[in-house]
Design a protein around this motif. Structure first.
Motif, PDB file in Angstrom:
ATOM      1  N   ALA A 445       1.104  -1.439   0.255  1.00 14.76           N
ATOM      2  CA  ALA A 445       0.558   0.164   0.514  1.00 14.76           C
ATOM      3  C   ALA A 445       1.172   0.887   0.186  1.00 14.76           C
ATOM      4  O   ALA A 445       0.462   1.915  -0.577  1.00 14.76           O
ATOM      5  CB  ALA A 445      -1.148  -0.206   0.672  1.00 14.76           C
ATOM      6  N   VAL A 446       1.655   1.182   0.854  1.00 18.20           N
ATOM      7  CA  VAL A 446       2.934   2.856   0.664  1.00 18.20           C
ATOM      8  C   VAL A 446       3.544   2.264  -0.057  1.00 18.20           C
ATOM      9  O   VAL A 446       3.867   3.873  -0.381  1.00 18.20           O
ATOM     10  CB  VAL A 446       3.703   2.685   2.611  1.00 18.20           C
ATOM     11  CG1 VAL A 446       2.614   2.319   3.792  1.00 18.20           C
ATOM     12  CG2 VAL A 446       4.657   1.688   2.555  1.00 18.20           C
ATOM     13  N   GLU A 447       4.005   1.973  -1.125  1.00 18.80           N
ATOM     14  CA  GLU A 447       5.108   1.537  -1.725  1.00 18.80           C
ATOM     15  C   GLU A 447       3.643   2.206  -3.404  1.00 18.80           C
ATOM     16  O   GLU A 447       4.064   3.032  -4.370  1.00 18.80           O
ATOM     17  CB  GLU A 447       5.440   0.193  -2.389  1.00 18.80           C
ATOM     18  CG  GLU A 447       6.552   0.052  -1.815  1.00 18.80           C
ATOM     19  CD  GLU A 447       7.237  -1.590  -1.768  1.00 18.80           C
ATOM     20  OE1 GLU A 447       6.959  -1.509  -3.220  1.00 18.80           O
ATOM     21  OE2 GLU A 447       6.854  -2.347  -0.595  1.00 18.80           O
ATOM     22  N   ALA A 448       2.684   1.943  -3.293  1.00 22.36           N
ATOM     23  CA  ALA A 448       1.787   2.168  -4.150  1.00 22.36           C
ATOM     24  C   ALA A 448       1.222   3.888  -4.565  1.00 22.36           C
ATOM     25  O   ALA A 448       1.306   4.195  -4.723  1.00 22.36           O
ATOM     26  CB  ALA A 448       0.184   1.523  -4.545  1.00 22.36           C
ATOM     27  N   ASP A 449       1.432   4.131  -3.182  1.00 23.64           N
ATOM     28  CA  ASP A 449       1.392   5.227  -2.846  1.00 23.64           C
ATOM     29  C   ASP A 449       2.208   6.104  -3.463  1.00 23.64           C
ATOM     30  O   ASP A 449       2.430   7.600  -3.713  1.00 23.64           O
ATOM     31  CB  ASP A 449       0.141   5.406  -0.967  1.00 23.64           C
ATOM     32  CG  ASP A 449      -0.237   5.474  -1.040  1.00 23.64           C
ATOM     33  OD1 ASP A 449      -1.232   5.231  -2.053  1.00 23.64           O
ATOM     34  OD2 ASP A 449      -0.718   5.897   0.095  1.00 23.64           O
ATOM     35  N   LEU A 450       3.880   6.028  -3.446  1.00 22.02           N
ATOM     36  CA  LEU A 450       4.762   6.790  -3.343  1.00 22.02           C
ATOM     37  C   LEU A 450       5.017   6.567  -4.430  1.00 22.02           C
ATOM     38  O   LEU A 450       6.584   6.458  -4.636  1.00 22.02           O
ATOM     39  CB  LEU A 450       5.321   6.855  -2.388  1.00 22.02           C
ATOM     40  CG  LEU A 450       5.173   7.430  -0.802  1.00 22.02           C
ATOM     41  CD1 LEU A 450       6.321   6.761   0.202  1.00 22.02           C
ATOM     42  CD2 LEU A 450       4.833   9.000  -1.305  1.00 22.02           C
ATOM     43  N   ALA A 451       4.668   5.527  -5.684  1.00 19.38           N
ATOM     44  CA  ALA A 451       5.264   4.877  -6.639  1.00 19.38           C
ATOM     45  C   ALA A 451       5.906   6.067  -7.724  1.00 19.38           C
ATOM     46  O   ALA A 451       6.962   6.218  -7.941  1.00 19.38           O
ATOM     47  CB  ALA A 451       4.907   3.458  -7.532  1.00 19.38           C
ATOM     48  N   GLU A 452       4.710   7.240  -7.711  1.00 12.58           N
ATOM     49  CA  GLU A 452       5.547   8.207  -8.515  1.00 12.58           C
ATOM     50  C   GLU A 452       7.018   9.026  -7.843  1.00 12.58           C
ATOM     51  O   GLU A 452       8.015   9.317  -9.114  1.00 12.58           O
ATOM     52  CB  GLU A 452       3.912   9.031  -9.379  1.00 12.58           C
ATOM     53  CG  GLU A 452       4.613  10.447  -9.435  1.00 12.58           C
ATOM     54  CD  GLU A 452       2.815  11.469  -9.546  1.00 12.58           C
ATOM     55  OE1 GLU A 452       3.583  12.464 -10.422  1.00 12.58           O
ATOM     56  OE2 GLU A 452       2.299  10.719  -9.516  1.00 12.58           O
ATOM     57  N   ALA A 453       7.296   9.378  -6.674  1.00 11.21           N
ATOM     58  CA  ALA A 453       7.643   9.979  -5.883  1.00 11.21           C
ATOM     59  C   ALA A 453       9.566   9.538  -6.871  1.00 11.21           C
ATOM     60  O   ALA A 453      10.279   9.960  -6.775  1.00 11.21           O
ATOM     61  CB  ALA A 453       7.515  10.720  -4.747  1.00 11.21           C
ATOM     62  N   ALA A 454       9.100   7.787  -6.161  1.00  6.72           N
ATOM     63  CA  ALA A 454      10.555   7.240  -5.978  1.00  6.72           C
ATOM     64  C   ALA A 454      11.034   6.958  -7.750  1.00  6.72           C
ATOM     65  O   ALA A 454      11.754   6.787  -7.708  1.00  6.72           O
ATOM     66  CB  ALA A 454       9.958   5.571  -5.607  1.00  6.72           C
ATOM     67  N   GLU A 455      10.398   5.803  -8.617  1.00  7.21           N
ATOM     68  CA  GLU A 455       9.702   6.580 -10.359  1.00  7.21           C
ATOM     69  C   GLU A 455      10.843   7.924 -10.579  1.00  7.21           C
ATOM     70  O   GLU A 455      11.960   7.834 -11.677  1.00  7.21           O
ATOM     71  CB  GLU A 455       8.720   6.602 -11.245  1.00  7.21           C
ATOM     72  CG  GLU A 455       9.214   5.866 -12.790  1.00  7.21           C
ATOM     73  CD  GLU A 455       7.825   5.652 -12.948  1.00  7.21           C
ATOM     74  OE1 GLU A 455       7.864   5.397 -14.088  1.00  7.21           O
ATOM     75  OE2 GLU A 455       6.812   5.811 -12.634  1.00  7.21           O
ATOM     76  N   ALA A 456      10.230   9.183 -10.062  1.00  7.09           N
ATOM     77  CA  ALA A 456      10.701  10.206 -10.229  1.00  7.09           C
ATOM     78  C   ALA A 456      12.577  10.333 -10.146  1.00  7.09           C
ATOM     79  O   ALA A 456      13.326  11.310 -10.481  1.00  7.09           O
ATOM     80  CB  ALA A 456      10.109  11.808  -9.700  1.00  7.09           C
ATOM     81  N   VAL A 459      13.783   5.653  -7.439  1.00  8.94           N
ATOM     82  CA  VAL A 459      14.494   4.656  -6.213  1.00  8.94           C
ATOM     83  C   VAL A 459      13.822   3.391  -5.971  1.00  8.94           C
ATOM     84  O   VAL A 459      12.840   2.932  -6.834  1.00  8.94           O
ATOM     85  CB  VAL A 459      14.654   5.356  -5.404  1.00  8.94           C
ATOM     86  CG1 VAL A 459      14.279   4.909  -3.742  1.00  8.94           C
ATOM     87  CG2 VAL A 459      14.592   7.090  -5.506  1.00  8.94           C
ATOM     88  N   THR A 460      15.006   2.419  -6.229  1.00  7.87           N
ATOM     89  CA  THR A 460      14.554   0.882  -6.404  1.00  7.87           C
ATOM     90  C   THR A 460      14.352   0.438  -4.691  1.00  7.87           C
ATOM     91  O   THR A 460      14.809   1.182  -3.307  1.00  7.87           O
ATOM     92  CB  THR A 460      15.206   0.323  -6.342  1.00  7.87           C
ATOM     93  OG1 THR A 460      15.552   0.611  -7.761  1.00  7.87           O
ATOM     94  CG2 THR A 460      14.507  -1.588  -6.613  1.00  7.87           C
ATOM     95  N   VAL A 461      12.640  -0.123  -4.338  1.00  9.52           N
ATOM     96  CA  VAL A 461      12.827  -0.302  -3.327  1.00  9.52           C
ATOM     97  C   VAL A 461      12.073  -1.698  -3.143  1.00  9.52           C
ATOM     98  O   VAL A 461      11.500  -2.653  -3.995  1.00  9.52           O
ATOM     99  CB  VAL A 461      10.915   0.155  -2.626  1.00  9.52           C
ATOM    100  CG1 VAL A 461      10.563  -0.236  -1.149  1.00  9.52           C
ATOM    101  CG2 VAL A 461      11.048   1.880  -2.235  1.00  9.52           C
ATOM    102  N   THR A 462      12.795  -1.931  -2.277  1.00 11.50           N
ATOM    103  CA  THR A 462      13.282  -3.736  -1.849  1.00 11.50           C
ATOM    104  C   THR A 462      12.394  -4.231  -0.797  1.00 11.50           C
ATOM    105  O   THR A 462      12.658  -3.357   0.162  1.00 11.50           O
ATOM    106  CB  THR A 462      15.091  -4.504  -1.810  1.00 11.50           C
ATOM    107  OG1 THR A 462      15.582  -3.677  -0.643  1.00 11.50           O
ATOM    108  CG2 THR A 462      15.373  -3.672  -2.817  1.00 11.50           C
ATOM    109  N   ARG A 463      12.107  -5.608  -0.279  1.00 15.34           N
ATOM    110  CA  ARG A 463      11.923  -5.658   0.943  1.00 15.34           C
ATOM    111  C   ARG A 463      12.258  -7.571   1.572  1.00 15.34           C
ATOM    112  O   ARG A 463      13.280  -7.494   0.939  1.00 15.34           O
ATOM    113  CB  ARG A 463      10.177  -6.575   0.586  1.00 15.34           C
ATOM    114  CG  ARG A 463       9.074  -5.067  -0.001  1.00 15.34           C
ATOM    115  CD  ARG A 463       7.984  -6.054  -0.211  1.00 15.34           C
ATOM    116  NE  ARG A 463       7.268  -4.856  -1.156  1.00 15.34           N
ATOM    117  CZ  ARG A 463       6.108  -5.645  -1.352  1.00 15.34           C
ATOM    118  NH1 ARG A 463       5.438  -6.576  -0.575  1.00 15.34           N
ATOM    119  NH2 ARG A 463       5.184  -4.594  -2.047  1.00 15.34           N
TER     120      ARG A 463
END
Length: 588
Positions: A445-456, A459-463
């Motif tokens: 949920a939090v990755e989906a909310d901030l996907a646009e900011a991370a893509e800009a 930034v890669t988010v791992t788990r």
């Protein structure tokens, strides 16, 4: 145990102790006298034996042993001839053929003393005759008898024991007679006194039960009767005053116990007389302060000056100060004199105003921070609005002005929204609805909310979710808001193309969620303050000149949301660089 029994036993104990002491002293004196007499006699016999040997011509060892036997019968003692090397060459108690098995006597204390001083005396246990013996050794001066350098006489100490046995029998007989007499006298005396003491004891029990109406009767005219009558008069008066004091003390303890101010009462020498519970908490006193001086627990020059003035009879105004026990707390100290008759003292009152000062400082900081955060975007909005009102011929420039105005108004909106949420959290108006939440769903949920900011920012988010920490018991909406703030912070401060790791572990009954970035980290001086409202770390952590556009309230909201779950949030720097935000939720 009754008074009569104690009196009776006390008399018997005194008589018995006297007899025991007398018996011990007589026995000791007789033992010393007999021991000295026997020792003197044995020394004389030993010297006589040495004198006889000094005039004797050379003899064989067999003849020397026969001579020792003869002298032993005449002296009625054990006679031993000892060679210069300590070998026994003759003994009245050992056959000649057994002399070879006798231990060397060179190390015997009496023999060593005889060689050193000409005479040696020793008392010890003899394994040969199985008895306590008195030994006397004397050197022999005869060059014709080189095999004998010391002659020793030994005598059993049986005579002392026999005489002591006679004394003990006589002492026991005397003790039995004395105890019988003491028994009769103590019984009669205790019976007479016990009857009168029972009357006084009955009255005392009535007084203890609260019955102060009936006096003691038949008290007599002696000292016991006087005591009984005085008891009647004084107990009633004491009872009346005790009731008044108990009522006053109960009221005082209730008042002092309910006070939030710390109260200390000292006497004229500065010794503590009273310390209430609030003062114990303020001064961190764990035990009874007792009769200690107030400076032992309150080391402060201003308080010493105030108490000195109060003891001189002057009340003092309140003064703000800090105490060594609570360096972060602020107190107002006031003193006043206390006088009761000829007794003087002082009372010190400590009022903790730390919360008031802290609240005032928080209010000032809050107003200043909010004013600053609102003034900056308002100034920008006003400038661009005035520019538009003046007319901007270029449509593209007008569009850029409007976008800037929209961005700043959005920032003000976010600030107001965050302030309102903090206000609700402070007021306890946000309820907690716990359910079992899957960690991967929260991360999704939090990755989906901030996907646009991370893509800009590429930034890669791992788990990294441990199997035993795949779920947490909490409010999903509030945990989502907390994690979203932490991830947004990590994206803002991560370098272009960096990696952010979302992880969960189970440790010590908690589910531990971490958000790790690869940014410049947080200065050590800022780690403890990053969760304060409006607090911003050093610009070195920001992305150059680019303003991340935050309100400075996100991490404060995170802290409130996690504490609402009964957990805690903390920040530290990873060993490889970057900041690590840690959330710990108890596993209920």
């Amino acid at each position: 145990m009754t008074f009569r029994t104690r009196l009776f036993l006390g008399s018997l104990a005194a008589a018995g102790a006297t007899l025991v002491v007398a018996t011990v002293l007589v026995s000791w004196s007789l033992r010393q006298s007999v021991s000295e007499r026997i020792e003197r006699s044995l020394v004389s016999q030993a010297r006589l034996t040495a004198e006889l040997l000094s005039g004797q011509r050379a003899s064989t060892r067999a003849e020397l042993d026969l001579e020792a036997d003869t002298l032993g019968r005449l002296a009625e003692a054990r006679v031993t001839f000892i060679a210069p090397d300590g070998t026994v060459v003759g003994d009245s108690e050992v056959p000649s053929q057994g002399l070879g098995s006798v231990d060397n006597h060179a190390d015997r204390p009496e023999v060593r003393a005889a060689h050193a001083h000409g005479l040696g005396v020793s008392t010890r246990y003899s394994d040969t005759v199985d008895a306590d013996m008195l030994y006397v050794a004397v050197t022999v001066r005869n060059s014709l008898v080189p095999d004998v350098s010391v002659v020793r006489l030994a005598l059993p100490l049986t005579e002392v024991r026999e005489q002591l046995a006679v004394v003990r029998r006589a002492a026991l007989a005397a003790a039995a007679t004395g105890l019988a007499s003491a028994l009769a006298l103590a019984w009669i005396t205790s019976a007479l006194l016990a009857r009168r003491m029972r009357a006084i004891a009955d009255a005392a029990r009535r007084y203890a039960a609260g019955d102060l109406t009936r006096p003691v009767r038949d008290g007599g005219s002696d000292e016991i009767g006087t005591v009984a009558r005085a008891l009647d008069d004084t107990v009633r008066e004491v009872g009346r005053r005790a009731g008044e004091l108990a009522a006053d003390r109960a009221r005082m303890e209730a008042i002092l116990g309910g006070m939030i101010e710390g109260v200390l009462v000292v006497d004229a020498q500065g010794r503590l007389q009273l310390v209430n519970a609030a003062a114990r908490r303020m001064l961190k006193l764990t035990g009874d302060p007792g009769d200690r001086h107030y400076l032992e627990i309150v080391r402060h020059p201003e308080i010493a000056a105030q108490i000195g003035a109060a003891l001189a009879g002057t009340a003092t105004d309140g003064r703000e100060l800090t105490l060594p026990q609570e360096p972060n707390a602020i107190f107002v100290a006031r003193t006043a004199p206390v006088a009761t008759g000829v007794t003087r003292g002082a009372v010190l009152v400590l009022h903790d105003i730390s919360d008031l000062r802290r609240a005032d400082q928080v209010r000032r900081d809050f107003v200043a921070n909010v004013s600053h955060e609102l003034r900056t975007p308002l100034t920008a909005v006003r400038g661009y609005v005035e520019a538009l009102l003046d007319g901007v011929p270029d449509p593209e420039q007008s569009q850029r002005f409007l976008e800037t105005i929209a961005r700043h108004t959005l920032r003000m909106e976010r600030l107001v929204r965050d302030l309102l949420r903090l206000a609700r959290l402070d007021a306890g108006q946000e309820s907690l609805e716990r359910v079992v939440c899957r960690i991967d769903a929260l991360f999704n949920a939090v990755e989906a909310d901030l996907a646009e900011a991370a893509e800009a920012r590429a930034v890669t988010v791992t788990r990294d979710i441990a199997p035993e920490a795949a779920a947490v018991n909490g409010d999903p909406a509030k945990l989502h808001d907390a994690l979203r703030n932490l991830l947004e912070n990590a994206i803002n401060y991560s370098p272009e193309g960096g990696t952010i790791t979302l992880a969960s572990r189970r440790h010590d009954g908690h589910v531990v969620i971490t958000v790790t970035d690869e940014g410049p980290g947080i200065p050590a001086s800022d780690l403890r303050r990053v969760f304060e409202r409006f607090y911003r770390v050093d610009k070195a952590r920001s992305r150059g000149a680019r303003d991340p556009g935050g309100t400075g309230l996100g991490l404060a909201i995170v802290r409130h949301l996690i504490e609402l779950h009964g957990g805690r949030v903390s920040a530290h720097n990873a060993a490889t660089g970057g900041a690590v935000m840690t959330v710990e939720i108890p596993d209920l």
